[in-house]
Structure formats: structure tokens, C-alpha cells
Design a protein around this motif. Structure first.
Motif, PDB file in Angstrom:
ATOM      1  N   GLY A   1       0.818  -1.205   0.000  1.00 61.96           N
ATOM      2  CA  GLY A   1       0.000   0.000   0.000  1.00 61.96           C
ATOM      3  C   GLY A   1       0.848   1.249   0.000  1.00 61.96           C
ATOM      4  N   ILE A   2       0.187   2.382   0.014  1.00 63.22           N
ATOM      5  CA  ILE A   2       0.893   3.656  -0.122  1.00 63.22           C
ATOM      6  C   ILE A   2       0.854   4.484   1.161  1.00 63.22           C
ATOM      7  N   THR A   3       0.283   3.958   2.238  1.00 59.27           N
ATOM      8  CA  THR A   3       0.105   4.783   3.437  1.00 59.27           C
ATOM      9  C   THR A   3       1.223   4.647   4.445  1.00 59.27           C
ATOM     10  N   ARG A   4       1.894   3.505   4.488  1.00 59.85           N
ATOM     11  CA  ARG A   4       2.894   3.271   5.534  1.00 59.85           C
ATOM     12  C   ARG A   4       4.240   3.914   5.217  1.00 59.85           C
ATOM     13  N   ARG A   5       4.599   3.968   3.955  1.00 58.17           N
ATOM     14  CA  ARG A   5       5.866   4.599   3.564  1.00 58.17           C
ATOM     15  C   ARG A   5       5.540   5.784   2.672  1.00 58.17           C
ATOM     16  N   GLN A   6       5.245   6.891   3.324  1.00 58.32           N
ATOM     17  CA  GLN A   6       4.785   8.080   2.621  1.00 58.32           C
ATOM     18  C   GLN A   6       5.463   9.304   3.215  1.00 58.32           C
ATOM     19  N   TRP A   7       5.729  10.269   2.378  1.00 49.57           N
ATOM     20  CA  TRP A   7       6.331  11.519   2.811  1.00 49.57           C
ATOM     21  C   TRP A   7       5.793  12.627   1.913  1.00 49.57           C
ATOM     22  N   GLN A   8       6.237  13.861   2.131  1.00 51.02           N
ATOM     23  CA  GLN A   8       5.785  14.986   1.318  1.00 51.02           C
ATOM     24  C   GLN A   8       6.957  15.603   0.571  1.00 51.02           C
ATOM     25  N   ASP A   9       6.680  16.042  -0.664  1.00 43.58           N
ATOM     26  CA  ASP A   9       7.709  16.754  -1.408  1.00 43.58           C
ATOM     27  C   ASP A   9       7.682  18.231  -1.004  1.00 43.58           C
ATOM     28  N   ASN A  10       8.545  19.018  -1.620  1.00 46.50           N
ATOM     29  CA  ASN A  10       8.650  20.427  -1.257  1.00 46.50           C
ATOM     30  C   ASN A  10       7.401  21.229  -1.596  1.00 46.50           C
ATOM     31  N   ASN A  11       6.548  20.689  -2.458  1.00 47.25           N
ATOM     32  CA  ASN A  11       5.294  21.355  -2.805  1.00 47.25           C
ATOM     33  C   ASN A  11       4.120  20.865  -1.971  1.00 47.25           C
TER      34      ASN A  11
ATOM     35  N   LEU B   1       5.724   3.324  -4.169  1.00 49.57           N
ATOM     36  CA  LEU B   1       5.243   2.514  -5.297  1.00 49.57           C
ATOM     37  C   LEU B   1       5.321   3.347  -6.573  1.00 49.57           C
ATOM     38  N   ILE B   2       6.378   3.118  -7.337  1.00 50.01           N
ATOM     39  CA  ILE B   2       6.643   3.887  -8.556  1.00 50.01           C
ATOM     40  C   ILE B   2       5.911   3.256  -9.736  1.00 50.01           C
ATOM     41  N   ASP B   3       5.197   4.083 -10.479  1.00 50.11           N
ATOM     42  CA  ASP B   3       4.564   3.654 -11.721  1.00 50.11           C
ATOM     43  C   ASP B   3       5.602   3.786 -12.843  1.00 50.11           C
ATOM     44  N   PRO B   4       6.056   2.680 -13.434  1.00 49.60           N
ATOM     45  CA  PRO B   4       7.113   2.767 -14.452  1.00 49.60           C
ATOM     46  C   PRO B   4       6.674   3.480 -15.720  1.00 49.60           C
ATOM     47  N   ARG B   5       5.376   3.689 -15.892  1.00 46.42           N
ATOM     48  CA  ARG B   5       4.885   4.407 -17.070  1.00 46.42           C
ATOM     49  C   ARG B   5       5.172   5.902 -16.968  1.00 46.42           C
ATOM     50  N   THR B   6       5.328   6.397 -15.743  1.00 49.30           N
ATOM     51  CA  THR B   6       5.591   7.831 -15.526  1.00 49.30           C
ATOM     52  C   THR B   6       6.872   8.078 -14.755  1.00 49.30           C
ATOM     53  N   MET B   7       7.428   7.032 -14.119  1.00 53.78           N
ATOM     54  CA  MET B   7       8.559   7.150 -13.200  1.00 53.78           C
ATOM     55  C   MET B   7       8.251   8.103 -12.044  1.00 53.78           C
ATOM     56  N   GLU B   8       6.986   8.137 -11.647  1.00 56.65           N
ATOM     57  CA  GLU B   8       6.521   8.932 -10.512  1.00 56.65           C
ATOM     58  C   GLU B   8       5.809   7.998  -9.533  1.00 56.65           C
ATOM     59  N   PRO B   9       5.685   8.401  -8.258  1.00 58.59           N
ATOM     60  CA  PRO B   9       4.818   7.644  -7.360  1.00 58.59           C
ATOM     61  C   PRO B   9       3.432   7.484  -7.971  1.00 58.59           C
ATOM     62  N   ALA B  10       2.890   6.278  -7.921  1.00 61.57           N
ATOM     63  CA  ALA B  10       1.643   5.955  -8.627  1.00 61.57           C
ATOM     64  C   ALA B  10       0.492   6.849  -8.186  1.00 61.57           C
ATOM     65  N   ASP B  11      -0.240   7.369  -9.158  1.00 56.77           N
ATOM     66  CA  ASP B  11      -1.461   8.132  -8.906  1.00 56.77           C
ATOM     67  C   ASP B  11      -2.607   7.127  -8.926  1.00 56.77           C
ATOM     68  N   THR B  12      -3.021   6.669  -7.756  1.00 54.66           N
ATOM     69  CA  THR B  12      -3.943   5.545  -7.658  1.00 54.66           C
ATOM     70  C   THR B  12      -5.021   5.820  -6.619  1.00 54.66           C
ATOM     71  N   ASP B  13      -6.173   5.183  -6.809  1.00 59.23           N
ATOM     72  CA  ASP B  13      -7.242   5.319  -5.819  1.00 59.23           C
ATOM     73  C   ASP B  13      -7.113   4.297  -4.702  1.00 59.23           C
ATOM     74  N   ILE B  14      -6.147   3.364  -4.820  1.00 57.59           N
ATOM     75  CA  ILE B  14      -6.026   2.266  -3.858  1.00 57.59           C
ATOM     76  C   ILE B  14      -5.025   2.628  -2.761  1.00 57.59           C
TER      77      ILE B  14
END
Length: 349
Positions: free
Chosen positions: A244-254, A261-274
């Protein structure tokens, strides 16, 4: 996370390894159980030294810094072979070549050392990662956007590995489940322990006999910071993995939420509803990969992907909106998943 209702009391051991808490429960004589637990601890510590990107001289880091062909250990060869297969099974959503993306998203040291506000690299640097990987990378004949293919070659029968130029692997998405699965199998076959459980941060393998009751594994609630319980999973033999995405989470400068959980299609943390996904099956590593893939894809894509592959696992996930989805054997839902009443149910096809 877990407890057991056994005819014979299980002896419990805990230790830290692989940046998580490892729990071992074994139904055996105390002397045998203590000896087995010490071997399990040594196993996890050895694999952490081998596969961690946070250990400077780990085999993984030596491989990432290599050029040309490099000889690897049997363990590394086995994990890379597993990872190679899972890239195909997940249509590239599981992709070990995300190490640079993790680092640029702020996951540049072991999680407990990450500050509350991890510093992000500039958008220019992130775009450079996605489109050109790094300035040192040599152009490839294949399209660098093709996230769905492995970025390394293994020479069959020789334990030799060659990374594509600019590739940095992160095997954290598979090693923990693999390590759990392998040591559990060894305890059963070599030490003849008839019933036991290995739980490494939510990646679980259990085994038992008809003389032992089912293991009861508690699933934590992703909506609270406390370790409150959403429901349970009950099984005698098999594997459970939660991601899941809740236990290892932090905030960026914005102020935006970032996670591992990186989405390899964007190379960003996954934008997911789960928020969290739990999978039940036979093998920990496979359950771990499915749980991560479902989280990255999101609810709509995940159901389609599971159906495309005729997957037979029980898969339960919870969304940001508070909905619970279940895809699996609905006939045994009440028996195997007590405490859960999913809002959306999808039977196996």
C-alpha cells in the motif's frame, strides 16, 4: 500482525531486518525452535546485505555499478530470474529498473532516515530521468520508453548478468517475499517443522497440518495511523502479502504526498485510488507482486488485468473513498476473510 489458534503453542520470535519487523512462529520443541529462529534471522540479515541499495558494498550495488558482464551469486541469479518473469506477467507494471526514480522522489536512504519533508529533485531532473535516464547513459537501440521489458540479460547456465547502460535495479519489490518463501520452505523440508509462520512486514508464509488450526492473520486499517484492524485472513497453508501507499509516505517540497510505489509508465509515485491491497495465494513472492501491481494500476485497471491473466488469487483492496473491493473465490469469502464485507465483489473467471 498475527496470532494462531494451535493445538500446540507456537513459540514466537521477533527481530528487525530488511528495514522491517520480522516475526517467526514455530510449533516445535523450544531448543529446535530457538535454533531455527536464529537461522531465520541470519538468513534475512544475509539477504539484506546482498540486496539492499542502502548497503554500500551490497551485491546489488556492485551490479548496478558494473559495466559489461558480471558474475552473480545463486541467490541474485534466482531473484533476477523471478523478476524477469514477473515483468511479463504484470505487463511491465512490476519493473525493478526504478532505483533512480525512487531516489529522485525522495526515497534516497532507508525509510526511517527519511525526513518528514524529503527534498525532491527539480522537475527538469525528473524529466531527464524519464526521457534520458541519465547523462551518462548510452542511447539504446530499443525505445527507452519501453518500460515493459527487462533492462538486463542473464546468460543461461553461467550466472552472468549484463545490465543495459544507465540501468539501476531496485529489487525491494520482490526480495522480501522471496526470502520469506525460501526460508519457510527450508524450515519445512530440512528442519521438519510441521507448522509455522514467517511474517516480514506483511509478507507472510504459513504452513501446518490437519492437527493444527488455521493461522489467523490480521489486516490493518489503512485509514488510521494506529495499528487498528480491518479484518482477518484465515488459512492453514499458503501465503499472504499486503502492499500500500500509506505506511511509507512523505511529502515533497510542494506539499504533495509521495510514496514508494513507482509507476514505471511515468517514473513517478503511482497516482492511484487504492490505499492498500492484500493478496492470498500459495507463494509469497507472487502475492507480493500482485499486491503492488494492483495498487499501482488502481481499481479499474486492476480488475481488467487480473481477468486478462485468469488470476486465481483472492485479492482485496481498499480505496481512498473507503470502498472495499474483492476479487476471488466469493464462496469462501466469509470463511477465509472474516470481518470483511466488500462493497464490490468480482468472482473468478
Amino acid at each position: 500482525m498475527s496470532r494462531t489458534e494451535q493445538v500446540y503453542r507456537a513459540l514466537r520470535f521477533r527481530f528487525q531486518a530488511m528495514n522491517t519487523s520480522v516475526e517467526v512462529q514455530l510449533c516445535a520443541e523450544r531448543e529446535q525452535a530457538e535454533h531455527a529462529a536464529s537461522l531465520v534471522k541470519n538468513w534475512f540479515e544475509t539477504q539484506e546485505q546482498r540486496f539492499s541499495r542502502f548497503v554500500a558494498d551490497s551485491e546489488l550495488n556492485r551490479l548496478n555499478h558494473s559495466s559489461g558482464w558480471m558474475p552473480v551469486s545463486a541467490a541474485m541469479d534466482e531473484v533476477l530470474s523471478l523478476a524477469y518473469g514477473y515483468i511479463g506477467q504484470t505487463e511491465g507494471i512490476f519493473q525493478p529498473g526504478i532505483s533512480q526514480a525512487l531516489r529522485l522522489s525522495g526515497y534516497h536512504s532507508s525509510f526511517e532516515k527519511i525526513q518528514e519533508r524529503a527534498s525532491y529533485q527539480s522537475l527538469t531532473e525528473r524529466n531527464h530521468l524519464i526521457h534520458g535516464r541519465e547523462t551518462k547513459e548510452v542511447s539504446r537501440e530499443q525505445n527507452p520508453y519501453d518500460y515493459s521489458r527487462p533492462t538486463w540479460i542473464q546468460r543461461e547456465g553461467s550466472r552472468m548478468v549484463h545490465l543495459d547502460p544507465g540501468t539501476e535495479l531496485d529489487l525491494g519489490g520482490i526480495v522480501k517475499g522471496w526470502a520469506v518463501e525460501r526460508i519457510a520452505d527450508w524450515l519445512q523440508k530440512k528442519m521438519k517443522i510441521a507448522s509455522g509462520m514467517i511474517n516480514a512486514g506483511g509478507d507472510v508464509q504459513v504452513w501446518g497440518t490437519s492437527d493444527h488450526s488455521r493461522w489467523i492473520l490480521e489486516v490493518t486499517d489503512p485509514f488510521t495511523q494506529e495499528q487498528s484492524i480491518s479484518g482477518e485472513v484465515r488459512l492453514r497453508n499458503g501465503a499472504v502479502a499486503t502492499s500500500g501507499i500509506t505506511r511509507r509516505q512523505w511529502q515533497d517540497n510542494n506539499g504533495r504526498a509521495a510514496h514508494h510505489l513507482i509507476d514505471p509508465r511515468t517514473m513517478e509515485p503511482a497516482d492511484t485510488d487504492i490505499l492498500q491491497c492484500t493478496v492470498v495465494g500459495k507463494h509469497t513472492s507472487q502475492c507480493e507482486i500482485i499486491a503492488k501491481t494492483v495498487c499501482i494500476l488502481g481499481s479499474g485497471e486492476a480488475v481488467k488485468w487480473l481477468n486478462r491473466h485468469y488470476d486465481r488469487h483472492d485479492v482485496l483492496w481498499m480505496t481512498r473513498e473507503g470502498s472495499v473491493y474483492f476479487r476471488g473465490n466469493t464462496a469462501t469469502l466469509a470463511e477465509c476473510w472474516p470481518g470483511f464485507d466488500p462493497d464490490h465483489r468480482f468472482s473468478l473467471i
